[in-house]
Design an enzyme around this catalytic site. Structure first.
Site, PDB file in Angstrom:
ATOM      1  N   ARG A 165      26.920  16.293 -18.606  1.00 25.78           N
ATOM      2  CA  ARG A 165      28.100  16.714 -19.336  1.00 25.78           C
ATOM      3  C   ARG A 165      28.109  17.935 -20.019  1.00 25.78           C
ATOM      4  NH1 ARG A 165      29.152  13.233 -16.159  1.00 25.78           N
ATOM      5  NH2 ARG A 165      30.253  11.046 -16.344  1.00 25.78           N
ATOM      6  N   SER A 239      37.399  10.301 -20.770  1.00 21.30           N
ATOM      7  CA  SER A 239      36.404   9.702 -21.811  1.00 21.30           C
ATOM      8  C   SER A 239      36.388  10.835 -23.336  1.00 21.30           C
ATOM      9  CB  SER A 239      34.857   9.735 -21.336  1.00 21.30           C
ATOM     10  OG  SER A 239      34.999   9.137 -19.965  1.00 21.30           O
ATOM     11  N   GLU A 336      33.105  14.321 -26.379  1.00 17.78           N
ATOM     12  CA  GLU A 336      33.128  15.113 -25.063  1.00 17.78           C
ATOM     13  C   GLU A 336      34.052  15.897 -24.970  1.00 17.78           C
ATOM     14  OE1 GLU A 336      32.177  12.870 -21.286  1.00 17.78           O
ATOM     15  OE2 GLU A 336      33.923  13.804 -20.616  1.00 17.78           O
TER      16      GLU A 336
END
Ligand code: FAD
Ligand code: NAP
Length: 340
Positions: A165, A239, A336
């Site tokens: 990520r 998320s 994130e």
């Protein structure tokens, strides 16, 4: 380029946060970006915020600058070898539609990444991933406009410094570029990735023993639709936190105390990936709601806006979650989602 002032971004971020941009415009080519200096006043930050689908962003206040919505379109095959097809897509193309286009043409590699919201141009920013596949596995190269240098720059996979990520675009080159075109090297012969048990279960449920890339895509679409909140119904950005990747010794210590803690192999030697959703659930946050900010009832990793939450209320909730995970497990959760 048509620039609008005090423009509401409520419909342009999947959290549905009601803030406005001081200036807003759409662009469909890099030539339009070259004219920027002439159209906004000098007291605006020199680099604009490039907006794709707004599905990985949380706005906490009005944006006192220029927001540029990426509308660079077009999909074409740029090269072919006996085993591969290299496909180029404009950064403004919808990611899922692009994946479906590849599947329809039998270009394999992106099927596990079906139904991820957002644009092609944002896919390298956090090296989007799902069900054991990341775009770095099929990434070929990209072209971007560099605002300071005022030129087009080319990036290979190596230049992008992809990680879990992560990429260089979230760090050294944060907010410095507009990604314009992305190329993917896709396979003529599929190399299916069904290692996430839930995909195998879904295929078994449908009695499919020899799946095609379309079968994998359909399975992923079914799983995701049954579990993840649709931003058109409940505001969210997927998320909110990354899965922490912790030292093996720390994992063994936690496993001793919490024998059901899920841990998965990571690409970092000596480290284990922990499901952040499980940690958050253990701290009792799943289904929590205060005013319109909450933690989703089916997936604790997803923070949600039930209607009128502010970005600050979502951030406050995320801070409370971070503190409780630190207190209970001694693990630092990292966000994130991109915060502005
Ligand atoms: P935006 O939110 O518009 O932008 C994200 C960041 O990238 C911002 O900092 C923005 O400035 C920058 N940016 C965007 N486009 C450009 C460009 N062309 N040039 C330069 N900078 C740019 N992510 C996953 O990895 N895996 C998943 O499975 C996944 N599932 C999701 C499920 C749901 C329900 C939701 C809401 C989100 C999910 N996400 C997932 C997160 C999100 O969809 C991805 O990160 C997606 O790539 C964001 O695309 P976007 O166009 O909406 O980016
Ligand atoms: P899930 O299946 O409930 O799994 C929870 C977590 O455990 C996931 O985050 C996943 O890590 C990890 N995991 C599960 N099985 C694994 C395996 N066999 N090998 C390695 N790791 C495994 O997760 P979910 O929320 O329904 O999401 C499904 C997939 O979609 C995941 O890959 C997830 O990353 C992706 N997704 C991402 C976002 C986002 O915004 N980033 C939002 C929704 C879904 P990984 O996350 O590393 O895969």
């Amino acid at each position: 380029m048509h620039v609008q002032e005090n423009f509401s971004l409520k419909a342009f971020n999947t959290f549905g946060i009601d803030i406005s941009a001081r200036y807003f415009a759409k662009f469909s080519s890099w030539e339009e970006l070259e004219q920027l200096k002439e159209i906004v006043s000098n007291d605006v930050p020199p680099t604009p915020l490039i907006l794709g689908g707004g599905s990985n962003i949380l706005f906490t206040k009005n944006f006192n600058g220029l927001v540029l919505k990426n509308e660079v379109y077009g999909i074409r095959v740029v090269a072919e070898t006996p085993d591969h097809i290299i496909v180029e897509a404009g950064a403004g193309e919808n990611w899922h539609q692009f994946v479906l286009h590849c599947i329809a043409n039998n270009y394999a590699g992106l099927e596990n990444l079906s139904l991820i919201p957002g644009t092609v141009g944002a896919s390298p920013i956090q090296n989007i991933g799902a069900y054991g596949v990341e775009i770095k596995d099929s990434f070929h190269s990209l072209d971007a406009y560099h605002f300071h240098d005022k030129k087009i720059v080319h990036f290979t996979a190596n230049d992008c410094a992809f990680g879990y990520r992560e990429s260089i675009f979230k760090h050294d080159l944060k907010n410095e570029l507009a990604i314009l075109k992305v190329r993917f090297q896709l396979n003529k012969k599929p190399n299916l990735k069904t290692s996430y048990g839930i995909i195998e279960q879904e295929l078994a449920k449908k009695k499919i023993s020899n799946p095609s890339i379309k079968d994998i895509s359909d399975a992923v679409i079914s799983i995701r639709s049954s579990k993840l909140p649709d931003p058109k119904i409940i505001g969210n950005a997927g998320s909110f936190f990354k899965n922490p990747i912790i030292p093996l010794a720390k994992y063994d210590e936690l496993k001793h105390q919490y024998d059901t803690i899920p841990g998965y192999a990571s690409d970092k030697p000596g480290r284990i990936k922990i499901a952040a959703g499980w940690l958050i659930d253990q701290c009792g946050w799943k289904g929590y709601r205060k005013a319109d900010a909450g933690c989703h009832a089916l997936q604790a990793l997803v923070l949600v806006n039930y209607g009128k939450a502010t970005g600050q209320e979502i951030i406050d909730l995320s801070n409370q979650i971070i503190v409780s995970i630190q207190n209970k497990f001694g693990i630092d959760l990292e966000r994130e989602v991109n915060i502005f």
